[in-house]
Scaffold this motif. Sequence first.
Motif, short mmCIF file in Angstrom:
data_model
loop_
_atom_site.label_atom_id
_atom_site.label_comp_id
_atom_site.label_asym_id
_atom_site.label_seq_id
_atom_site.Cartn_x
_atom_site.Cartn_y
_atom_site.Cartn_z
N VAL A 152 -9.89 2.85 6.41
CA VAL A 152 -9.01 2.95 5.24
C VAL A 152 -7.56 2.97 5.72
O VAL A 152 -7.14 3.92 6.39
CB VAL A 152 -9.32 4.22 4.42
CG1 VAL A 152 -8.40 4.30 3.21
CG2 VAL A 152 -10.77 4.22 3.98
N PRO A 153 -6.79 1.93 5.46
CA PRO A 153 -5.39 1.90 5.92
C PRO A 153 -4.56 3.00 5.26
O PRO A 153 -4.77 3.33 4.09
CB PRO A 153 -4.91 0.50 5.53
CG PRO A 153 -5.83 0.07 4.44
CD PRO A 153 -7.15 0.72 4.71
N PHE A 154 -3.61 3.54 6.01
CA PHE A 154 -2.84 4.67 5.50
C PHE A 154 -1.81 4.23 4.46
O PHE A 154 -1.78 4.74 3.35
CB PHE A 154 -2.16 5.39 6.66
CG PHE A 154 -1.27 6.51 6.23
CD1 PHE A 154 -1.81 7.75 5.87
CD2 PHE A 154 0.10 6.35 6.13
CE1 PHE A 154 -1.00 8.79 5.45
CE2 PHE A 154 0.92 7.39 5.71
CZ PHE A 154 0.37 8.61 5.38
N TRP A 155 -0.93 3.29 4.84
CA TRP A 155 0.20 2.99 3.98
C TRP A 155 -0.22 2.32 2.67
O TRP A 155 0.37 2.59 1.62
CB TRP A 155 1.21 2.10 4.72
CG TRP A 155 1.89 2.83 5.83
CD1 TRP A 155 1.70 2.68 7.17
CD2 TRP A 155 2.88 3.84 5.68
NE1 TRP A 155 2.49 3.54 7.87
CE2 TRP A 155 3.25 4.28 6.99
CE3 TRP A 155 3.49 4.45 4.58
CZ2 TRP A 155 4.18 5.27 7.20
CZ3 TRP A 155 4.44 5.44 4.81
CH2 TRP A 155 4.77 5.84 6.10
N SER A 156 -1.21 1.46 2.71
CA SER A 156 -1.59 0.75 1.49
C SER A 156 -2.57 1.52 0.61
O SER A 156 -2.66 1.25 -0.59
CB SER A 156 -2.22 -0.60 1.86
OG SER A 156 -3.38 -0.41 2.65
N PHE B 99 -1.48 6.57 1.43
CA PHE B 99 -0.14 7.13 1.28
C PHE B 99 0.12 7.65 -0.11
O PHE B 99 0.60 8.77 -0.30
CB PHE B 99 0.91 6.08 1.65
CG PHE B 99 2.32 6.52 1.38
CD1 PHE B 99 2.94 7.46 2.21
CD2 PHE B 99 3.01 6.04 0.28
CE1 PHE B 99 4.24 7.88 1.96
CE2 PHE B 99 4.30 6.47 0.02
CZ PHE B 99 4.92 7.38 0.85
N LEU B 100 -0.18 6.84 -1.14
CA LEU B 100 0.13 7.24 -2.52
C LEU B 100 -0.61 8.52 -2.93
O LEU B 100 0.02 9.44 -3.47
CB LEU B 100 -0.18 6.09 -3.48
CG LEU B 100 0.14 6.36 -4.95
CD1 LEU B 100 1.63 6.67 -5.12
CD2 LEU B 100 -0.26 5.16 -5.81
N PRO B 101 -1.94 8.63 -2.71
CA PRO B 101 -2.59 9.91 -3.06
C PRO B 101 -2.02 11.10 -2.29
O PRO B 101 -1.82 12.17 -2.88
CB PRO B 101 -4.06 9.66 -2.70
CG PRO B 101 -4.23 8.19 -2.75
CD PRO B 101 -2.94 7.63 -2.29
N ASN B 102 -1.77 10.92 -1.00
CA ASN B 102 -1.21 12.02 -0.22
C ASN B 102 0.19 12.39 -0.70
O ASN B 102 0.53 13.58 -0.82
CB ASN B 102 -1.17 11.65 1.26
CG ASN B 102 -2.55 11.59 1.88
OD1 ASN B 102 -3.54 11.85 1.21
ND2 ASN B 102 -2.62 11.23 3.15
#
Length: 1027
Positions: A556-560, A563-566
């Motif tokens: 699961v890529p972080f930025w795409s 990132f938004l949920p975090n």
Amino acid sequence: MYSAVRTHDYDYPESEMDERESLYFDTISLADSEAAAAAAAHRKSISQSRNTIYHSAVDLAGDEGRSSLRLGSGFNAEHAALAWQPGYRQSTALEHLNGGGGGGGDHTDAAIAAQIIALQNGRGHLPTGIGVAGDGAGVGAGGGDDEVSRRLLRSSSNISNKDKKLPITYSQWKSRTYRRFDDGKRSVDFVLAYNGEDQLEEHRRKCEIFEANLQREGLQLEHNKVQRVHFIKIHAPDEVLYRYAEILKIKVPLKPIPGQDQIFAESAHEFKTCLSRMCRSLFSSVQLNTALFPEREPRIHLEFSRNYLELYDTEHPNFLDAGTRYSIINFILQRQHFVEGEETADNLGIEKLVQDGVYTCAYTLHDKDDRDRLLKEWANISKWKNLQPLDQIKDYFGAKVALYFAWLGFYTQMLIPISIFGLLCFLYGFITWGSDPISRDICDDNGTIMCPQCDRSCDYWRLNETCTSSKFNYLIDNNMTVVFALSMAIWAVVYLEFWKRYSAGLVHRWGLTGFTHHVEHPRPQYLAKISRSRRLAGKAYEQDQTGKRTTLDPDVPFWSTKFLPNFTSYSIMVLFICISVIAIAGIIIYRMAQRASHSILGSENSMTFKVMILPMTAGIIDLMVISLLDMVYSSLAVKLTNYEYCRTQTEYDESLTIKNYVFQFVNYYSSLFYIAFLKGKFVGYPAKYNRVLGFRQEECNPGGCLMELCMQLVIIMAGKQAVNAIVEMLIPYLKRTIKELSYRHGWYKSHQDQRLVPYNQFTEDYNLLPAENNSLYVEYLEMVVQFGFITLFSLAFPLAPLLALLNNVLEVRLDAIKMLRFLRRPVGMRARDIGVWHSIMTVVTRIAVASSAMIIAFSTNLIPKIVYAASMGDHELNNYLNFTLAVFNTEDFQVQPLLGGSQHGNETVCRYTEFRNPPTDPHPYKRPMIYWKILTGRLAFIVIYQNIITMLQGILRWAVPDVSGRLLKRIKRENFLLREHIIEYEKQHAMKMAQTEVGGLSKADSGPRQPQSETLTRRNNDATSFV
């Protein structure tokens, strides 16, 4: 066959007896479903069945003591003798059966079973159509009961004498099936519950598919449909446990291997020093009862493999103990689908079924004997001074729960020395009470007039009015304050480092050395979240040539993706932190407004109001606001964490913990930080006060703000502990009681037939509160917040560690009582440490160094005293009080006070606590040079103190390794022995295989060699990967 039964075999209240025996008869009824339904319709009229015997298939046919129970010669005499014995009762049906001849004995069981059905239908005698006289026990036409009797007699004729059923009482039946299947042999390892009456067709179909998948995995299921709530009992055979123990890489103890005794003996000899033996004899009263909790023999552990089954010590308590069995079954339950044809991650697992209402709950069962022993010897406040049976706790609850109680017990024991030292520091203040020059000068002063503490409504006041508060302030602001702060900083590091060493020994003893969270499987909720994602749905599955879909674990890529949920989750956390800060600011403004107006709590000019009433009311309001925000945010944090992509349960727990603790840190400590670092530091002076929303800032008393910090700390810390104790014990008790009464008295339904009667272990545990996966979060949070109180602010109250010690002594036992009495048994989970909580406490320890340095520098009189003594040469501090008070001309007030009929109406000069020039100076009310010297001294102290403490802490961390050298040496030696043992075993096995192949070649060709070589290859891989 029929036997008399003691009336005192039933130890239940009279009001519950009929319900329990009705369930008893429904469960063991020998008729078919129609007869059972007819019997169940008359449950209310079976009070006469209280002492009726029951015929169950048990392997007691060879018991000579039971032989007299069968009909035969001499039975009439025995029957007559029993009639005269007190405490016995006999059924009138026996008199009808006494005339049985020839085949009467063969038909006895059927006749008695028919009598049971008759009793269920409200009769006290056999149906009229049944006869057992010499004519051969014919059956007449007697309606529904006669039909039941015919079927029972017909079925009994096919039973051999060897398998003939023998009688047991209700209490005997209950003891056999209390937490077992109806056969009395297989144990109930897990239970699923659902509402059997109002079940939807869709839910019923999902249950069938899910249960069929469980059976394909090898689990054994048995239904219990006696009451409104239906139960599915699950048993895991050894083959299933072995298969999944290998998949999950579970370590189990080996049988004794050559050379291990030498390692264990040397390790035990190193521990049994003269000092340890002396300490053990001195503290013999706190040791465990070895008769109930025997000391276990050490074993070497190896990851389970079915190829090495004969090497494992299957009789050892650590070999696939109850906690491990339950975790394996839970792992299976979490990964079974309940929809055919659409086997996606969104229709996977028992948690999803419970969430959708298909099942009401899924839980493991308490063990009555083990729980009673733990309740008596561990979860008992009278055993407060005894050590904890950690091995038995690990077996019962799993390693994760056991590590929590081990950490809590270790933390409590480490509080003992610092509590004693804090008490000595407090006593030092009492002993040297009269030697403090500041409090002595304040109490002896009669002429110093202080400026009003608010603009209009406050009057001038005399300095000696603060005599009592200045003396109490000296108890916590004396020469021992710095020493105690230094000791606390060293203690915190010693505690954390020694805990790591202690936990490493525990983890190795439990066979968890080397366990990492990387072996954890993804959470079903995580896989479901990926399957619903548009970007990742295509990567979540893969189809083979047959069309079967396989669930994958894509990256699961972080930025795409993440990132938004975090970002959203932590942004909401920051928002709540701001709300908490605003709430604290509102309390501060309340305090300012109280000083600026006539208080309803008393005279605002009285020292009782200034020093006691106002801080106490503000502290209580602060505690209420903190508790309210805590409740709201705790539930919100769970939803925020569910929104994130947390792959494993460990990642989920750590994310939830960090968000919660950061908020709690601000929520609980912000008011204390305000008093310690901000209050009275930026007030200004009477000619130019610094204002907030038009209100003057609060001022400290002439002795400083440390006394108010002490009061606030005691209120929040003690109040929080009291609130937590009530929430943890009273609320679960009330919930359990209400739930139990609701099911027992049918408050959820309109008629009494819907009662849930607890008559075995799974019906009793159904009424308990569920044990969540993160149930330990609340317990850890409470203790870590307490750790922050005593490390960050305890120099303001040296007795804080003592309060924590007294609380924790009870906390250990109360938590144990809650888990054993009020909660369902949690699923055991593996763990090698306490997780992210250790890192949090390490960060708090480092923050505490800076906090202590700043409190000492800015909230105590240490630095001003040193600068005054060095500058003025007055080492006795005789004029120090006058040195700290500045002079103000009353004509220069920014807002003239409304004095009315005050006796101080003609005052021309007043004093205030500040370092400023007098009004006669060429630069009136400006900062003198001595102020800058004191400020420089304060900043220099912070730098020096922090560097010294940080250096000492670093030396301690270096000197105390995480794992002791003794344990490291033992692990290396055990690994060497283990490798040699596996190699020798493989060598012997290869020789046996070679001999088998040589023998087989003389009889057949060499075709089967290939599978043998594959087996050897697998065994070699196991040997290299598990060691």
